[in-house]
Motif scaffolding. Structure first.
Motif, short mmCIF file in Angstrom:
data_model
loop_
_atom_site.label_atom_id
_atom_site.label_comp_id
_atom_site.label_asym_id
_atom_site.label_seq_id
_atom_site.Cartn_x
_atom_site.Cartn_y
_atom_site.Cartn_z
N ARG A 1 0.69 -1.18 -0.07
CA ARG A 1 0.06 0.02 -0.10
C ARG A 1 0.90 1.23 -0.11
N ARG A 2 0.28 2.10 -0.19
CA ARG A 2 0.85 3.76 -0.01
C ARG A 2 1.79 3.94 1.23
N GLU A 3 1.34 3.40 2.40
CA GLU A 3 1.80 3.43 3.75
C GLU A 3 3.11 2.43 3.65
N ASP A 4 2.93 1.30 2.82
CA ASP A 4 4.25 0.40 2.75
C ASP A 4 5.31 1.19 2.08
N ARG A 5 5.13 1.75 0.85
CA ARG A 5 6.08 2.46 0.07
C ARG A 5 6.45 3.82 1.02
N LEU A 6 5.74 4.36 1.82
CA LEU A 6 6.37 5.42 2.56
C LEU A 6 7.01 4.81 3.76
N GLU A 7 6.84 3.62 4.32
CA GLU A 7 7.88 3.27 5.23
C GLU A 7 9.15 3.00 4.62
N GLY A 8 9.10 2.47 3.32
CA GLY A 8 10.32 2.08 2.75
C GLY A 8 11.02 3.10 2.43
N TRP A 9 10.56 4.34 2.21
CA TRP A 9 11.37 5.63 1.86
C TRP A 9 11.63 6.13 3.30
N LEU A 10 11.10 6.06 4.41
CA LEU A 10 11.32 6.34 5.64
C LEU A 10 12.66 5.53 6.05
N ASN A 11 12.55 4.24 5.78
CA ASN A 11 13.69 3.38 6.39
C ASN A 11 14.87 3.85 5.70
N ALA A 12 14.81 4.08 4.38
CA ALA A 12 16.04 4.35 3.47
C ALA A 12 16.52 5.85 4.05
N VAL A 13 15.72 6.48 4.29
CA VAL A 13 16.20 8.15 4.63
C VAL A 13 16.79 7.92 5.85
N LEU A 14 16.33 7.20 6.81
CA LEU A 14 16.68 7.32 8.24
C LEU A 14 18.10 6.44 8.15
N LEU A 15 18.21 5.27 7.40
CA LEU A 15 19.41 4.57 7.51
C LEU A 15 20.61 5.48 6.91
N LEU A 16 20.15 6.25 5.85
CA LEU A 16 21.17 6.97 5.32
C LEU A 16 21.61 7.95 6.04
N ALA A 17 20.91 8.68 6.72
CA ALA A 17 20.87 9.75 7.70
C ALA A 17 21.69 9.13 9.00
N PHE A 18 21.38 8.09 9.41
CA PHE A 18 22.42 7.30 10.30
C PHE A 18 23.70 7.21 10.12
N LEU A 19 23.98 6.69 8.97
CA LEU A 19 25.17 6.28 8.33
C LEU A 19 25.99 7.71 8.10
N LEU A 20 25.33 8.78 7.52
CA LEU A 20 26.06 9.86 7.26
C LEU A 20 26.43 10.90 8.71
N ILE A 21 25.29 11.07 9.39
CA ILE A 21 25.27 11.81 10.55
C ILE A 21 26.34 11.19 11.45
N GLY A 22 25.99 9.70 11.90
CA GLY A 22 26.82 8.99 12.79
C GLY A 22 28.06 8.95 12.48
N SER A 23 28.64 8.80 11.30
CA SER A 23 30.07 8.65 11.14
C SER A 23 30.60 10.01 11.03
N THR A 24 29.86 10.99 10.62
CA THR A 24 30.45 12.23 10.58
C THR A 24 30.80 12.72 11.96
N LEU A 25 29.75 12.81 12.72
CA LEU A 25 29.78 13.32 14.19
C LEU A 25 30.47 12.33 15.10
N ALA A 26 30.96 11.27 14.85
CA ALA A 26 31.89 10.33 15.58
C ALA A 26 33.15 10.56 15.16
N ALA A 27 33.43 10.90 13.78
CA ALA A 27 34.74 11.39 13.44
C ALA A 27 35.23 12.64 14.16
N HIS A 28 34.24 13.54 13.92
CA HIS A 28 34.67 15.24 14.52
C HIS A 28 34.90 15.12 15.82
N LEU A 29 34.10 14.37 16.57
CA LEU A 29 34.10 14.40 18.00
C LEU A 29 35.49 13.38 18.47
N SER A 30 35.65 12.35 18.04
CA SER A 30 36.69 11.76 18.52
C SER A 30 38.10 12.18 18.05
#
Length: 177
Positions: free
Chosen positions: A14-43
């Motif tokens: 359904r539409r909600e399933d496609r939205l959840e797929g995009w949400l998962n992809a965006v949040l996974l990408l945000a985690f990888l980018l923000i997490g690695s950048t923040l961890a590298a800078h702070l460390s």
């Protein structure tokens, strides 16, 4: 894996399933980018700061031998030489169980020869790694706090859609009308 992220090719999606797929992809990408950048800078900044502190302590804290002039309880009067070679007398802390007058003990002094606290035993690498791990955990918790309410909202929409469809289709299959 793609099906777990709601990216499968299921015709019943359904539409909600496609939205959840995009949400998962965006949040996974945000985690990888923000997490690695923040961890590298702070460390990196933590490592630099800890290295600077350790270097300062090496220049301003010295371990010298002092002779106890009395039995400690736990502080005792002692005599030692300052880093510049001048004799000093003052109170130092020593273990009363193993020290008596005349015993040599190690004490930490500053560049003027005054008693000082010993430098902290820490590794800049360990501190930086701990900060990096904490940053990644913090980003993961933040992403989870975004994902969870979105997922609950999407589930609510799914359940309403299923209920509406069942109210249309259910009476055709059921003998209770």
């Amino acid at each position: 894996m793609a099906a777990r992220l709601c990216w499968g090719r299921n015709p019943l999606r359904r539409r909600e399933d496609r939205l959840e797929g995009w949400l998962n992809a965006v949040l996974l990408l945000a985690f990888l980018l923000i997490g690695s950048t923040l961890a590298a800078h702070l460390s990196r900044s933590t490592y630099r700061e800890q290295t600077r502190v350790v270097a300062w302590e090496r220049q301003h804290r010295f371990e010298v031998w002092a002779m106890l002039l009395e039995t400690p309880t736990p502080a005792a009067k002692a005599r030692w030489k300052a880093p510049d070679g001048t004799p000093r007398v003052g109170r130092v802390i020593a273990d009363p169980a193993t020290s008596v007058a005349g015993t040599w003990v190690t004490v930490w002094v500053d560049e003027n020869g005054a008693p000082a606290s010993p430098p902290l035993r820490r590794s800049p690498v360990t501190s930086a790694a701990g900060v990096a791990i904490a940053a990644i955990i913090l980003v993961a918790v933040g992403i989870l706090l975004v994902w969870l309410p979105c997922r609950l909202l999407l589930n609510r929409f799914r359940l309403r859609a299923w209920q509406a469809e069942w109210l249309r289709v259910g009476p055709r299959w059921s003998r209770y009308r």
